[in-house]
Design an enzyme around this catalytic site. Sequence first.
Site, PDB file in Angstrom:
ATOM      1  N   GLN A 109       0.955  -1.143   0.137  1.00  0.00           N
ATOM      2  CA  GLN A 109       0.121   0.024  -0.031  1.00  0.00           C
ATOM      3  C   GLN A 109       0.849   1.158   0.048  1.00  0.00           C
ATOM      4  O   GLN A 109       0.471   2.234  -0.571  1.00  0.00           O
ATOM      5  CB  GLN A 109      -1.027   0.030   1.126  1.00  0.00           C
ATOM      6  CG  GLN A 109      -2.063  -0.919   1.160  1.00  0.00           C
ATOM      7  CD  GLN A 109      -2.797  -1.060  -0.149  1.00  0.00           C
ATOM      8  OE1 GLN A 109      -3.221  -0.206  -0.494  1.00  0.00           O
ATOM      9  NE2 GLN A 109      -2.966  -2.261  -0.767  1.00  0.00           N
ATOM     10  N   HIS A 134     -51.611  24.996   2.214  1.00  0.00           N
ATOM     11  CA  HIS A 134     -51.544  23.731   2.587  1.00  0.00           C
ATOM     12  C   HIS A 134     -52.438  23.124   3.483  1.00  0.00           C
ATOM     13  O   HIS A 134     -52.942  21.840   3.278  1.00  0.00           O
ATOM     14  CB  HIS A 134     -49.933  23.460   3.327  1.00  0.00           C
ATOM     15  CG  HIS A 134     -48.683  23.628   2.387  1.00  0.00           C
ATOM     16  ND1 HIS A 134     -48.519  24.455   1.942  1.00  0.00           N
ATOM     17  CD2 HIS A 134     -47.829  22.533   2.027  1.00  0.00           C
ATOM     18  CE1 HIS A 134     -47.219  24.352   1.040  1.00  0.00           C
ATOM     19  NE2 HIS A 134     -46.954  22.888   1.071  1.00  0.00           N
ATOM     20  N   ASP A 158      -7.461  -5.769  -3.820  1.00  0.00           N
ATOM     21  CA  ASP A 158      -7.507  -4.700  -4.601  1.00  0.00           C
ATOM     22  C   ASP A 158      -7.666  -5.233  -5.983  1.00  0.00           C
ATOM     23  O   ASP A 158      -8.078  -4.614  -6.954  1.00  0.00           O
ATOM     24  CB  ASP A 158      -5.729  -4.227  -4.624  1.00  0.00           C
ATOM     25  CG  ASP A 158      -5.735  -3.182  -3.443  1.00  0.00           C
ATOM     26  OD1 ASP A 158      -6.531  -2.586  -2.793  1.00  0.00           O
ATOM     27  OD2 ASP A 158      -4.583  -2.865  -3.309  1.00  0.00           O
ATOM     28  N   HIS A 177       2.010   3.057  -3.696  1.00  0.00           N
ATOM     29  CA  HIS A 177       1.127   3.800  -4.236  1.00  0.00           C
ATOM     30  C   HIS A 177       1.860   5.352  -4.321  1.00  0.00           C
ATOM     31  O   HIS A 177       1.558   6.019  -5.440  1.00  0.00           O
ATOM     32  CB  HIS A 177       0.008   4.080  -3.652  1.00  0.00           C
ATOM     33  CG  HIS A 177      -1.139   2.859  -3.878  1.00  0.00           C
ATOM     34  ND1 HIS A 177      -1.557   2.573  -5.255  1.00  0.00           N
ATOM     35  CD2 HIS A 177      -1.714   1.762  -3.226  1.00  0.00           C
ATOM     36  CE1 HIS A 177      -2.106   1.581  -5.105  1.00  0.00           C
ATOM     37  NE2 HIS A 177      -2.331   1.128  -4.127  1.00  0.00           N
ATOM     38  N   GLU A 229      -9.346   3.766   4.717  1.00  0.00           N
ATOM     39  CA  GLU A 229      -9.589   3.209   3.459  1.00  0.00           C
ATOM     40  C   GLU A 229      -9.611   1.486   3.792  1.00  0.00           C
ATOM     41  O   GLU A 229     -10.538   0.907   3.326  1.00  0.00           O
ATOM     42  CB  GLU A 229      -8.720   3.728   2.549  1.00  0.00           C
ATOM     43  CG  GLU A 229      -8.990   2.922   1.340  1.00  0.00           C
ATOM     44  CD  GLU A 229      -7.750   3.381   0.002  1.00  0.00           C
ATOM     45  OE1 GLU A 229      -8.193   3.052  -1.349  1.00  0.00           O
ATOM     46  OE2 GLU A 229      -6.713   3.582   0.281  1.00  0.00           O
ATOM     47  N   HIS A 230      -8.453   1.100   4.067  1.00  0.00           N
ATOM     48  CA  HIS A 230      -8.325  -0.263   4.329  1.00  0.00           C
ATOM     49  C   HIS A 230      -7.933  -0.610   5.597  1.00  0.00           C
ATOM     50  O   HIS A 230      -7.085  -0.075   6.442  1.00  0.00           O
ATOM     51  CB  HIS A 230      -7.102  -1.116   3.499  1.00  0.00           C
ATOM     52  CG  HIS A 230      -7.274  -0.621   2.098  1.00  0.00           C
ATOM     53  ND1 HIS A 230      -6.539   0.372   1.405  1.00  0.00           N
ATOM     54  CD2 HIS A 230      -7.982  -1.053   1.061  1.00  0.00           C
ATOM     55  CE1 HIS A 230      -6.654   0.192   0.294  1.00  0.00           C
ATOM     56  NE2 HIS A 230      -7.479  -0.634  -0.041  1.00  0.00           N
TER      57      HIS A 230
END
Length: 435
Positions: A263, A424, A365, A266, A331-332
């Site tokens: 990871q 109304h 992934d 990236h 995220e993970h």
Amino acid sequence: MSAVRLFRLAGSLDDLPAAERLRLCNRDTHPDDRVSSTTASIIAYVRTGGDNALRALANEFDHAQIDALEVPPAVLDAARRALPPALLEALQHAARSIEAVHRPLLPRAEEVEPARGVRIGLRPDPLARVGVYAPGGSAAYPSSVLMGVIPARIAGVGEVIVCSPPDASGQPSRAVMAAAAIAGADRMFAIGGAGAIAAMAWGTESVPRVDRIVGPGNAWVAEAKRQVSGHVGIDSPAGPSELLIIADESADPDHLAREAIAQAEHGSDSSIVLISPSIPVVDRFTTRVARELDAAPRGQFIRESLARNGAVLTVSSVEQAVTFANEYAAEHVLLALADPEPVLRELRHAGTVCFGTGASVVLGDYITGANHVLPTGGRARSYSGLSTRDFVRWTTWQRVDRLAAAHLAESAARIADSEGLGAHAHAARGWGVAS
């Protein structure tokens, strides 16, 4: 231990200064003024200049001369056929997995009867057209094309288009084009960056306007999605990759090190955090990471990532780790625990949670079928990962019979009176006597 120095933060979570804990958890990345203003200028340029603006942007940023912006279907199919057989089979395997996961999870119409004679329903209606953005150049991700196109197609979207930047040949990455063919995209355009997002949001002479834009991208793409989000739907504001590992003595440090490095590669702005009630686990993990780094092909990115956003933290219990995980909203999340099920039940803020004896974010992934387009930057507190639900809008319907209307009328009128809305109230009371 010297290996610990790879990480920006190391030590007990209880001893972490409040400012550092805030920095860890409030990592929402805002673009600098240059990115924001440049993106706004590109969007305005494409809105007024259309196809000609897109060609000029391709020349400026991608060093590509483009005549026709759309990639012919025959070129996509040729790219698919030209892939090495092993890669083609791997992408087809991934496509089958994504379909197998997402098709059974299609949103379904729901109907309730809150009172006799009253029925309320929610119906999922597929969007007419969506756009999937796919990065190109050195960061070409065919897997992201599959993750975006296949759920949209399963959801019944009328037309799915893909946009990806061209290389010097004037076409997107061959792997990305092949993935578009495998996934069943309807059309593809050789355009990238903020210009592609603007084109999909407002339309040009060649690029059709879409109802939602999904897919990852660089800082300019992410900022463009943010800027157009009031005009067109987006998946979620995207940012750098993140991994939070909760580990106990049962964890395999070699496995955790490989997942963390994967990871972190990236980019230098990725965030990697390991939290454990065991000091030996932390020590073994950091030692393995240091060893693995020597052979990592993107080692410089990984070192910068760990030095900027990495943390190895000890806690008094797994329960304390879960409390932090919900605050961190990664995220993970990888649960390297002997008994992960109770922790899974308590996790409320995570893009995706991986656990089990074969738990792997990397497999998620690419190949398990779960979607890897996930919320980052702590947005897992309010956003979810991409699914078929992102490609429908919900129509609410209400069926009320005459007797039910008469029963409801006076309560509605009283509320309307309290709000000063006399018309109304009058309309409601018109139902007050059943015929």
